[in-house]
Scaffold this motif. Structure first.
Motif, PDB file in Angstrom:
ATOM      1  N   ALA A 141      51.928 -93.948 -11.685  1.00 33.02           N
ATOM      2  CA  ALA A 141      50.781 -94.540 -12.455  1.00 33.02           C
ATOM      3  C   ALA A 141      49.476 -94.527 -12.003  1.00 33.02           C
ATOM      4  O   ALA A 141      49.422 -93.580 -10.983  1.00 33.02           O
ATOM      5  CB  ALA A 141      51.222 -96.360 -12.746  1.00 33.02           C
ATOM      6  N   ALA A 142      48.528 -95.336 -11.998  1.00 36.83           N
ATOM      7  CA  ALA A 142      46.987 -95.320 -11.534  1.00 36.83           C
ATOM      8  C   ALA A 142      46.608 -96.615 -11.047  1.00 36.83           C
ATOM      9  O   ALA A 142      47.130 -97.801 -11.781  1.00 36.83           O
ATOM     10  CB  ALA A 142      46.284 -94.483 -12.533  1.00 36.83           C
ATOM     11  N   THR A 143      45.508 -96.399 -10.249  1.00 37.31           N
ATOM     12  CA  THR A 143      44.938 -97.605  -9.872  1.00 37.31           C
ATOM     13  C   THR A 143      43.384 -97.415 -10.003  1.00 37.31           C
ATOM     14  O   THR A 143      42.857 -96.300  -9.404  1.00 37.31           O
ATOM     15  CB  THR A 143      45.319 -98.110  -8.465  1.00 37.31           C
ATOM     16  N   PRO A 144      42.483 -98.370 -10.667  1.00 35.74           N
ATOM     17  CA  PRO A 144      41.131 -98.053 -10.868  1.00 35.74           C
ATOM     18  C   PRO A 144      40.344 -98.675  -9.347  1.00 35.74           C
ATOM     19  O   PRO A 144      40.719 -99.866  -8.932  1.00 35.74           O
ATOM     20  CB  PRO A 144      40.684 -98.541 -12.011  1.00 35.74           C
ATOM     21  N   LEU A 145      39.144 -97.975  -9.183  1.00 39.17           N
ATOM     22  CA  LEU A 145      38.150 -98.369  -8.021  1.00 39.17           C
ATOM     23  C   LEU A 145      37.325 -99.133  -8.698  1.00 39.17           C
ATOM     24  O   LEU A 145      36.662 -98.820  -9.863  1.00 39.17           O
ATOM     25  CB  LEU A 145      37.779 -96.994  -7.581  1.00 39.17           C
ATOM     26  N   TYR A 146      36.821-100.407  -8.216  1.00 36.26           N
ATOM     27  CA  TYR A 146      35.690-101.134  -8.416  1.00 36.26           C
ATOM     28  C   TYR A 146      34.813-101.357  -7.349  1.00 36.26           C
ATOM     29  O   TYR A 146      35.467-101.453  -6.153  1.00 36.26           O
ATOM     30  CB  TYR A 146      36.185-102.929  -8.769  1.00 36.26           C
ATOM     31  N   LEU A 147      33.520-101.075  -7.579  1.00 36.12           N
ATOM     32  CA  LEU A 147      32.381-101.458  -6.231  1.00 36.12           C
ATOM     33  C   LEU A 147      31.003-101.543  -7.036  1.00 36.12           C
ATOM     34  O   LEU A 147      30.808-101.269  -8.122  1.00 36.12           O
ATOM     35  CB  LEU A 147      32.570-100.127  -5.344  1.00 36.12           C
ATOM     36  N   SER A 148      30.166-102.164  -6.291  1.00 39.34           N
ATOM     37  CA  SER A 148      28.694-101.957  -6.404  1.00 39.34           C
ATOM     38  C   SER A 148      27.998-101.228  -5.449  1.00 39.34           C
ATOM     39  O   SER A 148      28.406-101.176  -4.431  1.00 39.34           O
ATOM     40  CB  SER A 148      28.357-103.616  -6.288  1.00 39.34           C
ATOM     41  N   VAL A 149      26.980-100.474  -6.016  1.00 35.71           N
ATOM     42  CA  VAL A 149      26.338 -99.614  -5.038  1.00 35.71           C
ATOM     43  C   VAL A 149      24.784 -99.762  -5.153  1.00 35.71           C
ATOM     44  O   VAL A 149      24.213 -99.907  -6.140  1.00 35.71           O
ATOM     45  CB  VAL A 149      26.688 -98.032  -5.134  1.00 35.71           C
ATOM     46  N   VAL A 150      24.128 -99.755  -3.918  1.00 31.31           N
ATOM     47  CA  VAL A 150      22.601 -99.937  -4.096  1.00 31.31           C
ATOM     48  C   VAL A 150      22.360 -98.639  -3.042  1.00 31.31           C
ATOM     49  O   VAL A 150      22.549 -98.474  -1.984  1.00 31.31           O
ATOM     50  CB  VAL A 150      22.060-101.178  -3.688  1.00 31.31           C
ATOM     51  N   ASN A 151      21.237 -97.955  -3.819  1.00 28.24           N
ATOM     52  CA  ASN A 151      20.822 -96.689  -2.992  1.00 28.24           C
ATOM     53  C   ASN A 151      19.377 -97.013  -2.419  1.00 28.24           C
ATOM     54  O   ASN A 151      18.552 -97.408  -3.161  1.00 28.24           O
ATOM     55  CB  ASN A 151      20.810 -95.589  -3.901  1.00 28.24           C
ATOM     56  N   THR A 152      19.628 -97.049  -1.049  1.00 31.17           N
ATOM     57  CA  THR A 152      18.222 -97.709  -0.416  1.00 31.17           C
ATOM     58  C   THR A 152      17.444 -96.461   0.193  1.00 31.17           C
ATOM     59  O   THR A 152      16.444 -96.736   0.789  1.00 31.17           O
ATOM     60  CB  THR A 152      18.436 -98.632   0.482  1.00 31.17           C
ATOM     61  N   ASN A 153      17.925 -95.155   0.025  1.00 26.52           N
ATOM     62  CA  ASN A 153      17.051 -94.216   0.202  1.00 26.52           C
ATOM     63  C   ASN A 153      15.808 -93.849  -0.712  1.00 26.52           C
ATOM     64  O   ASN A 153      15.464 -94.604  -1.634  1.00 26.52           O
ATOM     65  CB  ASN A 153      17.915 -92.827   0.069  1.00 26.52           C
ATOM     66  N   GLN A 154      15.056 -93.147  -0.248  1.00 23.41           N
ATOM     67  CA  GLN A 154      13.691 -92.545  -0.725  1.00 23.41           C
ATOM     68  C   GLN A 154      13.817 -92.027  -2.344  1.00 23.41           C
ATOM     69  O   GLN A 154      13.119 -91.979  -2.956  1.00 23.41           O
ATOM     70  CB  GLN A 154      12.894 -91.873   0.079  1.00 23.41           C
ATOM     71  N   ALA A 155      15.035 -91.519  -2.498  1.00 26.27           N
ATOM     72  CA  ALA A 155      15.120 -90.683  -3.862  1.00 26.27           C
ATOM     73  C   ALA A 155      16.293 -91.043  -4.544  1.00 26.27           C
ATOM     74  O   ALA A 155      17.571 -91.381  -3.914  1.00 26.27           O
ATOM     75  CB  ALA A 155      15.247 -89.059  -3.462  1.00 26.27           C
ATOM     76  N   PRO A 156      16.491 -90.977  -5.860  1.00 22.77           N
ATOM     77  CA  PRO A 156      17.733 -91.295  -6.489  1.00 22.77           C
ATOM     78  C   PRO A 156      18.973 -90.481  -6.049  1.00 22.77           C
ATOM     79  O   PRO A 156      18.789 -89.102  -5.552  1.00 22.77           O
ATOM     80  CB  PRO A 156      17.360 -90.752  -8.200  1.00 22.77           C
ATOM     81  N   ASP A 157      20.220 -90.866  -6.305  1.00 23.27           N
ATOM     82  CA  ASP A 157      21.335 -90.093  -5.797  1.00 23.27           C
ATOM     83  C   ASP A 157      22.462 -90.096  -7.055  1.00 23.27           C
ATOM     84  O   ASP A 157      22.321 -90.765  -8.093  1.00 23.27           O
ATOM     85  CB  ASP A 157      21.911 -90.610  -4.577  1.00 23.27           C
ATOM     86  N   GLN A 158      23.552 -89.410  -6.751  1.00 17.59           N
ATOM     87  CA  GLN A 158      24.839 -89.515  -7.715  1.00 17.59           C
ATOM     88  C   GLN A 158      25.992 -89.767  -6.792  1.00 17.59           C
ATOM     89  O   GLN A 158      26.044 -88.829  -5.657  1.00 17.59           O
ATOM     90  CB  GLN A 158      24.613 -88.353  -8.492  1.00 17.59           C
ATOM     91  N   LEU A 159      26.836 -90.518  -7.242  1.00 16.76           N
ATOM     92  CA  LEU A 159      28.218 -90.553  -6.730  1.00 16.76           C
ATOM     93  C   LEU A 159      28.926 -89.527  -7.885  1.00 16.76           C
ATOM     94  O   LEU A 159      29.033 -89.609  -9.066  1.00 16.76           O
ATOM     95  CB  LEU A 159      28.840 -91.759  -6.944  1.00 16.76           C
ATOM     96  N   VAL A 160      29.441 -88.427  -7.140  1.00 14.98           N
ATOM     97  CA  VAL A 160      29.913 -87.125  -7.869  1.00 14.98           C
ATOM     98  C   VAL A 160      31.527 -86.957  -7.712  1.00 14.98           C
ATOM     99  O   VAL A 160      31.953 -86.234  -8.265  1.00 14.98           O
ATOM    100  CB  VAL A 160      29.358 -86.062  -7.225  1.00 14.98           C
ATOM    101  N   GLY A 161      31.977 -87.772  -6.583  1.00 12.24           N
ATOM    102  CA  GLY A 161      33.408 -87.480  -6.497  1.00 12.24           C
ATOM    103  C   GLY A 161      33.899 -88.462  -5.360  1.00 12.24           C
ATOM    104  O   GLY A 161      33.508 -89.067  -4.727  1.00 12.24           O
ATOM    105  N   ILE A 162      35.360 -88.392  -5.355  1.00  8.87           N
ATOM    106  CA  ILE A 162      35.832 -89.263  -4.608  1.00  8.87           C
ATOM    107  C   ILE A 162      37.460 -88.537  -3.640  1.00  8.87           C
ATOM    108  O   ILE A 162      38.021 -87.626  -4.654  1.00  8.87           O
ATOM    109  CB  ILE A 162      36.619 -90.482  -5.110  1.00  8.87           C
TER     110      ILE A 162
END
Length: 203
Positions: free
Chosen positions: A70-91
């Motif tokens: 089966a599967a398990t989902p990931l839950y989280l909150s993220v704040v990017n405090t760097n100077q430029a936008p970012d992306q979460l692209v993989g795990i």
């Protein structure tokens, strides 16, 4: 003024001076009741300008198990405090546990909180190689386009209490509904018979 009276006046003045500060402890931006709620079991950390909070994998209903496969989902909150936008692209996850999946890159604007997983889980560990009961921890590596790899150890939290409203992990059956026992049924029948007897007495 006597020495005792002078001491009482000084003590009273000190209390009045402290009163506004004491009142401020129960209200304002730092009051406990004004802080955003976060599950105490969930992970909170920061690395490479990325603030992560309320991170957890959703486990099974209390008393049940997420079966292998089966599967398990990931839950989280993220704040990017760097100077430029970012992306979460993989795990990344140990292949001995399962296969990680990110349905699509998650855009992370600067200084903006982004909640991942709710209302629709988008990061999963699929094809679990072993069952999960809740209470375990899973080591992962989050891959950000600019910040790079961020290693985390994330808890698996049982789907109970405040977590019952979250979507069930794919491939996981809900906890079975308890059925009345034979003794309970017999007790109910006895109560019904007693009711009929009382009706006969009334007649």
């Amino acid at each position: 003024m006597t020495r005792i009276s002078r001491h009482r006046v000084i003590a009273a003045a000190a209390f009045l001076a402290a009163a506004p500060a004491l009142a401020g402890c129960g209200a304002g931006s730092d009051a406990i009741t004004n802080q955003p709620y976060a599950p105490t079991e969930a992970l909170t950390t920061q690395a490479k300008g990325i603030n992560i909070s309320q991170a957890f994998f959703l486990g099974p209903d209390s008393g049940t198990t997420i079966a292998a496969g089966a599967a398990t989902p990931l839950y989280l909150s993220v704040v990017n405090t760097n100077q430029a936008p970012d992306q979460l692209v993989g795990i990344g996850v140990d292949s001995a546990l399962g296969t990680a999946k990110v349905s699509s890159p998650v855009t992370l604007p600067v200084q903006t909180r982004v909640s991942i997983g709710n209302p629709t889980p988008s990061i999963l560990i699929e094809g679990l190689k072993k069952p999960l009961r809740g209470g375990e921890s899973i080591q992962v590596q989050l891959q950000f386009a600019n910040a790079g790899l961020v290693p985390l150890t994330i808890p698996v939290i049982t789907r109970s209490r405040e977590f019952t409203s979250l979507p069930q992990a794919p491939g996981v059956s809900a906890a079975p509904t308890p059925t009345p026992t034979a003794s309970a049924s017999a007790s109910t029948d006895s109560m019904e018979d007693m009711g009929h007897s009382m009706e006969g007495m009334d007649e």
